[in-house]
Design a protein around this motif. Structure first.
Motif, PDB file in Angstrom:
ATOM      1  N   ASP A  46       0.882  -1.173   0.000  1.00  0.00           N
ATOM      2  CA  ASP A  46       0.000   0.000   0.000  1.00  0.00           C
ATOM      3  C   ASP A  46       0.909   1.210   0.000  1.00  0.00           C
ATOM      4  O   ASP A  46       1.590   1.479   0.976  1.00  0.00           O
ATOM      5  CB  ASP A  46      -0.900   0.013   1.244  1.00  0.00           C
ATOM      6  N   LYS A  47       0.923   1.906  -1.122  1.00  0.00           N
ATOM      7  CA  LYS A  47       1.900   2.967  -1.285  1.00  0.00           C
ATOM      8  C   LYS A  47       1.250   4.218  -1.847  1.00  0.00           C
ATOM      9  O   LYS A  47       0.173   4.175  -2.417  1.00  0.00           O
ATOM     10  CB  LYS A  47       3.022   2.503  -2.209  1.00  0.00           C
ATOM     11  N   ASP A  48       1.959   5.302  -1.690  1.00  0.00           N
ATOM     12  CA  ASP A  48       1.567   6.576  -2.283  1.00  0.00           C
ATOM     13  C   ASP A  48       2.759   7.063  -3.089  1.00  0.00           C
ATOM     14  O   ASP A  48       3.817   7.333  -2.533  1.00  0.00           O
ATOM     15  CB  ASP A  48       1.193   7.584  -1.186  1.00  0.00           C
ATOM     16  N   ILE A  49       2.585   7.113  -4.411  1.00  0.00           N
ATOM     17  CA  ILE A  49       3.658   7.544  -5.310  1.00  0.00           C
ATOM     18  C   ILE A  49       3.297   8.915  -5.833  1.00  0.00           C
ATOM     19  O   ILE A  49       2.178   9.136  -6.301  1.00  0.00           O
ATOM     20  CB  ILE A  49       3.829   6.554  -6.483  1.00  0.00           C
ATOM     21  N   THR A  50       4.242   9.849  -5.731  1.00  0.00           N
ATOM     22  CA  THR A  50       3.987  11.206  -6.209  1.00  0.00           C
ATOM     23  C   THR A  50       5.115  11.669  -7.117  1.00  0.00           C
ATOM     24  O   THR A  50       6.275  11.316  -6.912  1.00  0.00           O
ATOM     25  CB  THR A  50       3.854  12.210  -5.040  1.00  0.00           C
ATOM     26  N   PHE A  51       4.737  12.437  -8.121  1.00  0.00           N
ATOM     27  CA  PHE A  51       5.686  13.125  -8.995  1.00  0.00           C
ATOM     28  C   PHE A  51       5.279  14.587  -9.021  1.00  0.00           C
ATOM     29  O   PHE A  51       4.100  14.893  -9.194  1.00  0.00           O
ATOM     30  CB  PHE A  51       5.640  12.606 -10.434  1.00  0.00           C
ATOM     31  N   THR A  52       6.258  15.458  -8.837  1.00  0.00           N
ATOM     32  CA  THR A  52       6.032  16.895  -8.981  1.00  0.00           C
ATOM     33  C   THR A  52       7.214  17.467  -9.755  1.00  0.00           C
ATOM     34  O   THR A  52       8.211  16.780  -9.978  1.00  0.00           O
ATOM     35  CB  THR A  52       5.904  17.604  -7.612  1.00  0.00           C
ATOM     36  N   ARG A  53       7.086  18.733 -10.143  1.00  0.00           N
ATOM     37  CA  ARG A  53       8.195  19.416 -10.828  1.00  0.00           C
ATOM     38  C   ARG A  53       8.830  20.403  -9.867  1.00  0.00           C
ATOM     39  O   ARG A  53       8.154  21.173  -9.201  1.00  0.00           O
ATOM     40  CB  ARG A  53       7.689  20.202 -12.038  1.00  0.00           C
ATOM     41  N   GLY A  54      10.147  20.379  -9.812  1.00  0.00           N
ATOM     42  CA  GLY A  54      10.886  21.350  -9.030  1.00  0.00           C
ATOM     43  C   GLY A  54      10.982  22.658  -9.791  1.00  0.00           C
ATOM     44  O   GLY A  54      10.663  22.736 -10.983  1.00  0.00           O
ATOM     45  N   SER A  55      11.441  23.694  -9.135  1.00  0.00           N
ATOM     46  CA  SER A  55      11.549  25.013  -9.765  1.00  0.00           C
ATOM     47  C   SER A  55      12.527  25.011 -10.940  1.00  0.00           C
ATOM     48  O   SER A  55      12.410  25.821 -11.846  1.00  0.00           O
ATOM     49  CB  SER A  55      11.968  26.059  -8.731  1.00  0.00           C
ATOM     50  N   ASN A  56      13.472  24.062 -10.949  1.00  0.00           N
ATOM     51  CA  ASN A  56      14.438  23.967 -12.050  1.00  0.00           C
ATOM     52  C   ASN A  56      13.981  22.985 -13.138  1.00  0.00           C
ATOM     53  O   ASN A  56      14.732  22.684 -14.056  1.00  0.00           O
ATOM     54  CB  ASN A  56      15.814  23.561 -11.526  1.00  0.00           C
ATOM     55  N   GLY A  57      12.759  22.444 -13.025  1.00  0.00           N
ATOM     56  CA  GLY A  57      12.226  21.519 -14.011  1.00  0.00           C
ATOM     57  C   GLY A  57      12.470  20.059 -13.694  1.00  0.00           C
ATOM     58  O   GLY A  57      11.965  19.181 -14.388  1.00  0.00           O
ATOM     59  N   ASP A  58      13.261  19.772 -12.660  1.00  0.00           N
ATOM     60  CA  ASP A  58      13.500  18.382 -12.270  1.00  0.00           C
ATOM     61  C   ASP A  58      12.204  17.710 -11.838  1.00  0.00           C
ATOM     62  O   ASP A  58      11.285  18.362 -11.341  1.00  0.00           O
ATOM     63  CB  ASP A  58      14.480  18.300 -11.094  1.00  0.00           C
ATOM     64  N   ILE A  59      12.171  16.392 -12.002  1.00  0.00           N
ATOM     65  CA  ILE A  59      11.081  15.589 -11.476  1.00  0.00           C
ATOM     66  C   ILE A  59      11.427  15.245 -10.037  1.00  0.00           C
ATOM     67  O   ILE A  59      12.524  14.755  -9.751  1.00  0.00           O
ATOM     68  CB  ILE A  59      10.908  14.294 -12.296  1.00  0.00           C
ATOM     69  N   LEU A  60      10.525  15.511  -9.123  1.00  0.00           N
ATOM     70  CA  LEU A  60      10.693  15.154  -7.724  1.00  0.00           C
ATOM     71  C   LEU A  60       9.789  13.947  -7.482  1.00  0.00           C
ATOM     72  O   LEU A  60       8.566  14.049  -7.600  1.00  0.00           O
ATOM     73  CB  LEU A  60      10.304  16.302  -6.807  1.00  0.00           C
ATOM     74  N   ALA A  61      10.377  12.801  -7.205  1.00  0.00           N
ATOM     75  CA  ALA A  61       9.626  11.561  -7.049  1.00  0.00           C
ATOM     76  C   ALA A  61       9.623  11.144  -5.594  1.00  0.00           C
ATOM     77  O   ALA A  61      10.619  11.307  -4.884  1.00  0.00           O
ATOM     78  CB  ALA A  61      10.236  10.461  -7.909  1.00  0.00           C
ATOM     79  N   GLY A  62       8.491  10.593  -5.153  1.00  0.00           N
ATOM     80  CA  GLY A  62       8.377  10.088  -3.799  1.00  0.00           C
ATOM     81  C   GLY A  62       7.570   8.811  -3.752  1.00  0.00           C
ATOM     82  O   GLY A  62       6.599   8.661  -4.496  1.00  0.00           O
ATOM     83  N   ILE A  63       8.000   7.884  -2.907  1.00  0.00           N
ATOM     84  CA  ILE A  63       7.270   6.645  -2.648  1.00  0.00           C
ATOM     85  C   ILE A  63       7.162   6.526  -1.135  1.00  0.00           C
ATOM     86  O   ILE A  63       8.180   6.490  -0.440  1.00  0.00           O
ATOM     87  CB  ILE A  63       8.019   5.411  -3.207  1.00  0.00           C
ATOM     88  N   GLU A  64       5.941   6.462  -0.649  1.00  0.00           N
ATOM     89  CA  GLU A  64       5.707   6.373   0.792  1.00  0.00           C
ATOM     90  C   GLU A  64       4.794   5.192   1.082  1.00  0.00           C
ATOM     91  O   GLU A  64       3.794   4.980   0.382  1.00  0.00           O
ATOM     92  CB  GLU A  64       5.028   7.647   1.317  1.00  0.00           C
ATOM     93  N   SER A  65       5.137   4.416   2.089  1.00  0.00           N
ATOM     94  CA  SER A  65       4.270   3.369   2.609  1.00  0.00           C
ATOM     95  C   SER A  65       4.715   3.088   4.041  1.00  0.00           C
ATOM     96  O   SER A  65       5.711   3.651   4.502  1.00  0.00           O
ATOM     97  CB  SER A  65       4.346   2.106   1.749  1.00  0.00           C
ATOM     98  N   ARG A  66       3.984   2.229   4.704  1.00  0.00           N
ATOM     99  CA  ARG A  66       4.335   1.920   6.088  1.00  0.00           C
ATOM    100  C   ARG A  66       5.745   1.344   6.135  1.00  0.00           C
ATOM    101  O   ARG A  66       6.037   0.320   5.517  1.00  0.00           O
ATOM    102  CB  ARG A  66       3.344   0.923   6.672  1.00  0.00           C
ATOM    103  N   GLY A  67       6.659   2.019   6.806  1.00  0.00           N
ATOM    104  CA  GLY A  67       8.027   1.566   6.950  1.00  0.00           C
ATOM    105  C   GLY A  67       8.942   1.881   5.788  1.00  0.00           C
ATOM    106  O   GLY A  67      10.098   1.492   5.787  1.00  0.00           O
TER     107      GLY A  67
END
Length: 135
Positions: free
Chosen positions: A90-111
């Motif tokens: 059970d995860k939450d995956i996010t992609f956003t753009r940084g101010s310089n255009g980079d992709i900021l990726a995140g994967i969050e789940s328990r532990g």
């Protein structure tokens, strides 16, 4: 930005839209592959879903395929931070753009918490197969 619009982060969004009218939701896909390659400074994530492609490659249909695998490769990765790893079911995956255009990726789940920046994202491989499911 939610992962429901993840193809907009791809170098070539048509690589997934040539197979789907509506792309699979990464949060409901099985994240079964995580490869960090220091040579290419890249991270590749492999996903599996029973949500089969609706477009193109109709030769898949007669095979009885019930699984679609695809691999997303993030290039020129920096600022990698990993805390724990429990195999994010059970995860939450996010992609956003940084101010310089980079992709900021995140994967969050328990532990598990993974975050990193990348210059680009590409769909590097996809395939269908027949898998046994314990539903």
């Amino acid at each position: 930005m939610s992962t429901s619009s993840w193809p907009s982060f791809l170098d070539n969004p048509q690589s997934i839209y040539s197979q789907y009218d509506q792309e699979p939701d990464l949060n409901t896909c099985d994240l079964f592959y995580f490869l960090m390659d220091e040579r290419g400074i890249s991270i590749t994530l492999g996903f599996e879903t029973p949500y089969m492609p609706q477009l193109g490659r109709h030769e898949w249909e007669p095979s009885g395929a019930n699984s679609f695998e695809f691999y997303l490769m993030f290039s020129e990765v920096t600022q990698l931070d990993i805390t724990g790893w429990n195999g994010p079911a059970d995860k939450d995956i996010t992609f956003t753009r940084g101010s310089n255009g980079d992709i900021l990726a995140g994967i969050e789940s328990r532990g598990t918490s993974v975050s990193f920046h990348a210059k680009s994202l590409s769909l590097t491989k996809s395939r269908v197969s027949l898998v046994s499911r314990n539903d």
